[in-house]
Design a protein around this motif. Structure first.
Motif, short mmCIF file in Angstrom:
data_model
loop_
_atom_site.label_atom_id
_atom_site.label_comp_id
_atom_site.label_asym_id
_atom_site.label_seq_id
_atom_site.Cartn_x
_atom_site.Cartn_y
_atom_site.Cartn_z
N ASP B 309 0.86 -1.19 0.00
CA ASP B 309 0.00 0.00 0.00
C ASP B 309 0.89 1.23 0.00
O ASP B 309 1.64 1.46 0.95
N THR B 312 0.27 3.74 3.05
CA THR B 312 0.54 3.36 4.44
C THR B 312 1.82 2.56 4.59
O THR B 312 2.31 2.38 5.70
N LYS B 314 1.92 -0.56 4.09
CA LYS B 314 1.54 -1.91 4.51
C LYS B 314 1.83 -2.91 3.40
O LYS B 314 1.54 -2.66 2.23
#
Lengths: 381, 475
Positions: B309, B312, B314
Motif C-alpha cells: 500500500d 501506508t 503496509k
C-alpha cells in the motif's frame, strides 16, 4: 383459373386541385348516381346491395370514423358497411375476400378525399409516425420519399433527367385523361430548372394536392350479367407490409412490392408479367417511384430503372397511360384510380389512351412513407 | 371557430376548424428506458438480438425477424456514427423541428445494426455526404423524445495512424554516429519513429480491476488487433488460463501467440519470460524456446516484487522475483541462439549495470533493447533525473523504451518520447486513463501514446520500422 369477381361499373369525378364548393358528400353522390343508373342495382335486402365498402381517411376529413360523414349518400344505412382506412386498393382485396368467401355477392365500393381542405398534407403524414422517435424530427411522406429517392436513384442509376422525363410524360398522359387533374404542360428543361423540394426530389416530382371521389360496383361471377354486359374481372390480389422503422428497411429494395406482386401473380396465374400483362398502372406518389415500382412488379430489371426509362420501358409496357398518381390523385385513393384506369382499358373505354387488345392489367398502390405497405391487383377482360 | 364566405359562391360557407387534442403517449417500458437514459445520462442505448445479432435503435421489445424477446438485451452505443442517407428539407411547415432548409439524415451509430433518422447541423448543406462521420449533440433541455439528442454534427475527422503512416516516407536507418552521442546532448532525432508497445495483461492485472483484461486466446487476439489499429507495433503478452491465472503451459501460450498472429500477422509479439509468480527457471525459458516469439522479456536482477500500500507502507504480498546472474546469462544466450531478441527489463540502475557486466561475455547482439520500468514495489519510482541517468548509461547502439506502474505510466512514456525513446502502455502496467477513468482496453492507452507522439511531431513506427529499429528478424 381461380375464382374471380366482376367489376360491373365504375364512376368518378374529375381530379381537381380544390373542389371548394363541393362537400365530399356531393363528390360521392356524383359517383353514386351514375352507377345506380347504369346498372339498375337496388338496395333490396335480398337481391341488391347489402354491403358497402368505403375508403376515406380520418386525418384528411379531420373527423374520426370519417365514414360516418358519408354513409347516407352511399346508401349504407340499414346494411353492412366497412371502411378501408388503408390505401383504397386494399378495399378491392377486401371486397374480393368478401365475395369469394360467399359472405356477400354484390358490393358497392366508394371512396373520397379532399386533400385541399387540410392546411398541410405533410402535417397529416407526419402524424403517421410515432410520437417518440420519428414524429418530432418532422418526418413526413415527402421527406421520407426523398430519402428513398436518393437510395433508389443511386442503386438503379436513375438521374434527375430521368425524373424530368417521368414528370413530362405524366402530365402529357394526364391531359388525355378526361378525369385527370389539369396540370401545366411542362418540358424536361422546365422540370430540371424547377425548385428543389426535398433533395433529390423537386417540387414537380411530387404529386399535386388533389380532391377526388370514385365508385365501383363489384359482384360475384354468377351475378355479373344482371348488372353489365361486359364485366371486367379481378383475378388476383396480394399485399405485403415491410418494417416500420426506415432504418430497418432497405428502402431501395422493393421488398414488400415484390412479395405483394408475387402473391397476386400466383393467384391470377401470371408467370411472366412482361408477356402476360398489357397495361400497368403504378402509384407513383413521387417520380422516382415509377421506375422503382416497375422493378417491383417485374417489368424493369432489378437495379436498372434508369436504363429501363432510356429503353422506352414506360411506353413498351403501357405504364401509367392515365397520367399516374403523379398527375394527381389524393393520397389513399391512388390505388382505386389505378384500378379504374385498368377497367377502362380492359373494357375498351380508354379513349385516346386505349391499348388495343388489352386483356390483362395490373394496378399497384402503396400505403405509408417510401412504400412500406404494398398491394397489387390483377384485372382481366 | 370562424366562418368565411367562399369566393364566387356567396351563400356557401367554410368553417375554420382545428384538430387539437392534448394527449399523453406512454412510451412503453423499453421506450421509457431509452428516453430516460438519453435524458439523464446522455447515453444512446440499443437492444441486441442474441439470435440474429442485430442491434436495434430505437430499441424494441421483440426482434421482428426471429421473435426473440430482446427487452432486456441492452447495449450502449457510441454517440458517433455515419451518415447512410439524407435529404435537404427545403419547405417550411408547422410539424418540422427546424426552419428550411435543414438536413434530415439516416445515421448509423457505431455499434448499431441499423440507422435511424435525425437532424444534421453545424455544417454547410453542400458538404453533407453519405459516409460522413457525425456525432450526437445532446439537448440542453429535455423533450422526453428523440430530440433529447438535439441534432448531429460532423465529427472531427481524424485520420487513422495507419493512414498517416501510409502517407509519409518510411524511415530508413542511417550511418549517423551512434545514438549515445546525440542522446547525451539531449538532442534526439525527433524524426525517428517511436515504437508503441501495449502490454495487454501482465501476470497480475485481473478482470475485477478492469473488465477489459483478456484471458482467452481470442480475447488476446481481439485486444491486440485493437492496439495495432490504434498505433501499437508490438504487444507484450503473459498468457492466461480461462480463469485468469498466468500460465506457463506451452499449448496455452502457443494458442494465445498464434491467435494474435492469425488476427494481426504483422504485429510484433513479445512474450514474457517472467510468466508469473512462483515459476521455475525451466518453466520460464522453455516456453520461449518452444514458441520462438519475435521478442521476449529478460529480467536483470533479483529483487523484491511485492504489493505494498503506497499510502501506508503496509505489505500485502511479500515476494522475491529471482533473476540471478546465471539466469540473466542463460536466458540471454538461449534467446539469442533462438533468434528471439531480448527486451532487457531494468527496474533500476543496478539492473542495467548487471546487464552491461554479464553482457561482456558477448551474449547480446546489437542493437540491445532496454525497457526502463518504473514504480514496481521493489524497484525505483519514476524520476526524470533517474531516467536521464539510465539513458546516459546505455551502450552506444542501444534503444530504450519505458513503462511505469500506475500513474507513473504517462509521465514516463512522455519523457521517453521527448528523449528519443519508445513507449509502452497497457493494462499490465496501469488500468486507467490519464483522467483516472478505467481504460476501455490497452488500445485506449495506445491512443494516448499516439497523441503524445503527435504533440512532439514524432512519427509512430509501423511494425516494419519497429523491426528495423530493434533489429528483429523479418516477418
Amino acid at each position: 383459373m381461380g375464382k374471380r369477381l366482376a367489376v360491373c361499373a365504375v364512376a368518378q369525378i374529375k381530379n381537381h386541385p380544390d373542389y371548394h364548393d363541393w362537400r365530399f358528400q356531393n363528390m360521392l353522390l356524383e359517383c353514386f348516381e351514375p352507377i345506380v343508373e347504369e346498372t339498375k342495382v337496388t338496395f333490396d335486402m335480398d337481391k341488391g346491395i347489402r354491403t358497402i365498402i368505403t375508403c376515406s381517411d380520418d386525418m384528411f376529413d379531420a373527423r374520426t370514423i370519417s365514414d360516418n360523414g358519408i354513409t347516407d349518400v352511399v346508401g349504407a344505412h340499414f346494411r353492412g358497411e366497412e371502411k378501408m382506412a388503408q390505401e383504397s386498393i386494399n378495399g378491392l382485396g377486401y371486397a374480393m375476400a368478401c365475395i369469394l368467401s360467399g359472405h356477400d355477392d354484390v358490393i358497392l365500393f366508394m371512396g373520397h378525399c379532399k386533400e385541399s381542405q387540410g392546411e398541410s398534407r405533410r402535417m397529416i403524414s407526419n402524424l403517421a409516425y410515432d410520437p417518440f422517435y420519428c414524429r418530432p424530427l418532422g418526418m413526413d411522406y415527402h421527406n421520407v420519399d426523398a430519402l428513398q429517392a436518393r437510395a433508389y436513384m443511386e442503386k438503379s442509376k436513375v438521374t434527375d433527367e430521368h425524373l424530368a422525363k417521368v414528370v413530362v410524360r405524366s402530365r402529357a398522359n394526364g391531359k388525355k385523361n378526361p378525369y385527370g387533374r389539369e396540370n401545366k404542360i411542362v418540358s424536361e428543361k422546365d422540370v430540371l430548372n424547377s425548385p428543389m423540394y426535398s433533395d433529390p426530389l423537386r417540387e414537380m416530382h411530387i404529386y399535386p394536392v388533389t380532391d377526388w371521389a370514385y365508385g365501383m360496383l363489384l359482384c360475384s361471377e354468377k351475378r355479373a350479367k344482371e348488372f353489365t354486359k361486359k364485366p371486367v374481372w379481378i383475378t388476383g390480389y396480394g399485399s405485403c407490409m415491410d418494417r416500420y422503422f426506415l432504418g430497418d428497411r432497405d428502402i431501395a429494395s422493393n421488398f414488400s412490392l415484390k412479395n405483394a406482386a408475387k402473391r397476386a401473380y400466383a393467384m391470377a396465374g401470371i408467370k411472366d408479367p412482361r408477356k402476360d400483362v398489357q397495361v400497368f398502372e403504378l402509384s407513383d406518389q413521387a417520380a422516382h417511384q415509377l421506375p422503382m415500382w416497375a422493378e417491383g412488379v417485374g417489368i424493369a430489371e432489378e437495379g436498372r430503372g434508369g436504363q429501363w426509362i432510356d429503353d422506352g420501358g414506360m411506353e413498351r409496357f403501357n405504364v401509367n397511360l392515365s397520367g399516374g398518381q403523379l398527375n394527381g390523385n389524393p393520397l389513399l385513393l391512388g390505388g382505386a384510380a389505378r384500378a379504374l384506369e385498368c377497367y377502362y382499358q380492359l373494357s375498351g373505354q380508354a379513349g385516346k389512351r386505349q391499348v388495343k387488345g388489352a386483356k390483362r392489367a395490373v394496378a399497384q398502390a402503396a400505403t405509408g412513407g417510401a412504400g412500406q405497405h404494398q398491394a397489387v391487383i390483377v384485372m382481366e377482360a | 371557430m370562424t366562418t368565411k364566405k367562399t369566393a364566387g359562391v356567396e351563400d356557401s360557407y367554410q368553417i375554420e376548424g382545428k384538430m387539437a387534442l392534448p394527449y399523453s403517449y406512454f412510451a412503453g417500458r423499453v421506450g421509457s428506458k431509452f428516453i430516460t437514459t438519453l435524458r439523464d445520462q446522455k447515453k444512446i442505448m440499443g437492444v441486441k438480438c442474441p439470435a440474429c445479432n442485430t442491434v436495434y435503435v430505437p430499441p424494441r421489445q421483440v426482434c421482428d425477424v426471429d421473435f426473440t424477446d430482446i427487452r432486456d438485451a441492452w447495449v450502449e452505443l457510441e454517440s458517433t456514427g455515419t451518415v447512410k442517407n439524407f435529404t435537404v428539407v427545403r419547405y417550411d411547415d408547422k410539424h418540422l423541428p427546424r426552419k428550411a432548409p435543414f438536413v434530415l439524415a439516416l445515421i448509423q451509430l457505431e455499434g448499431a445494426g441499423t440507422p435511424f433518422a435525425h437532424i444534421l447541423e453545424e455544417c454547410k448543406i453542400e458538404d453533407v455526404r453519405i459516409g460522413m462521420k457525425v456525432e450526437a449533440v445532446f439537448a440542453k433541455e429535455t423533450t422526453q423524445t428523440i430530440l433529447d439528442i438535439d441534432h448531429f454534427k460532423p465529427a472531427a475527422e481524424k485520420a487513422s495512424i495507419h493512414e498517416v503512416n501510409a502517407r509519409r516516407k518510411q524511415w530508413v536507418p542511417t550511418d549517423e554516429p551512434a545514438e549515445a552521442s546525440t542522446r547525451k546532448g539531449g538532442k534526439p532525432d525527433m524524426s525517428k519513429p517511436v515504437i508503441i508497445t501495449a502490454a495487454l495483461t501482465g501476470a497480475a492485472t485481473m478482470r475485477n480491476q478492469n473488465p477489459s483484461v483478456p484471458y482467452k486466446p481470442e480475447e488476446f487476439a481481439e485486444e491486440a488487433y485493437k492496439c495495432w489499429k490504434a498505433g501499437a507495433a508490438m504487444v507484450h503478452v503473459h498468457a492466461r488460463e480461462d480463469g485468469g491465472m498466468a500460465t506457463h503451459d506451452h499449448a496455452r501460450i502457443k494458442a494465445t501467440y498464434d491467435a494474435i498472429k492469425d488476427k494481426c500477422p504483422e504485429l510484433i509479439v513479445c512474450l514474457s519470460s517472467a510468466v508469473g509468480m512462483g515459476k521455475t527457471a525451466e518453466q520460464r525459458i522453455s516456453q520461449i524456446v518452444y514458441i520462438k516469439p519475435d521478442m521476449a522479456s529478460l529480467n536483470t536482477n533479483t529483487m523484491n516484487f511485492g504489493i505494498v500500500d503506497r499510502k501506508t507502507g503496509k505489505i500485502f504480498i511479500d515476494y522475491v522475483f529471482e533473476n540471478t546472474f546465471g539466469m540473466l546469462q542463460d536466458f540471454g544466450k538461449v534467446m539469442e541462439e533462438n533468434g528471439v531478441k531480448p527486451e532487457i527489463e531494468c527496474y533500476d540502475m543496478g539492473g542495467l549495470d548487471n546487464t552491461l557486466m554479464i553482457g561482456k561475455q558477448g551474449i547480446f547482439s546489437d542493437p540491445m533493447n532496454f525497457n526502463f520500468v518504473w514504480g514496481v514495489a521493489g524497484g525505483q519510482q519514476f524520476r526524470t533525473e533517474a531516467f536521464i541517468a539510465m539513458m546516459n548509461a546505455l551502450p552506444p547502439k542501444a534503444n530504450f523504451t519505458t513503462c511505469g506502474v500506475g500513474m507513473d505510466q504517462y509521465p514516463c512514456i512522455m519523457q521517453s518520447c521527448i528523449l528519443g525513446g519508445h513507449m509502452r502502455v497497457g493494462l499490465e502496467d496501469n488500468i486507467r486513463m490519464p483522467n483516472g477513468a478505467l481504460a476501455k482496453g490497452s488500445y485506449e492507452q495506445v491512443e494516448v501514446a499516439v497523441n503524445i507522439a503527435n504533440c512532439l511531431g514524432r512519427p509512430v513506427a509501423t511494425t516494419d520500422e519497429a523491426r528495423l529499429i530493434m533489429g528483429l528478424r523479418k516477418r
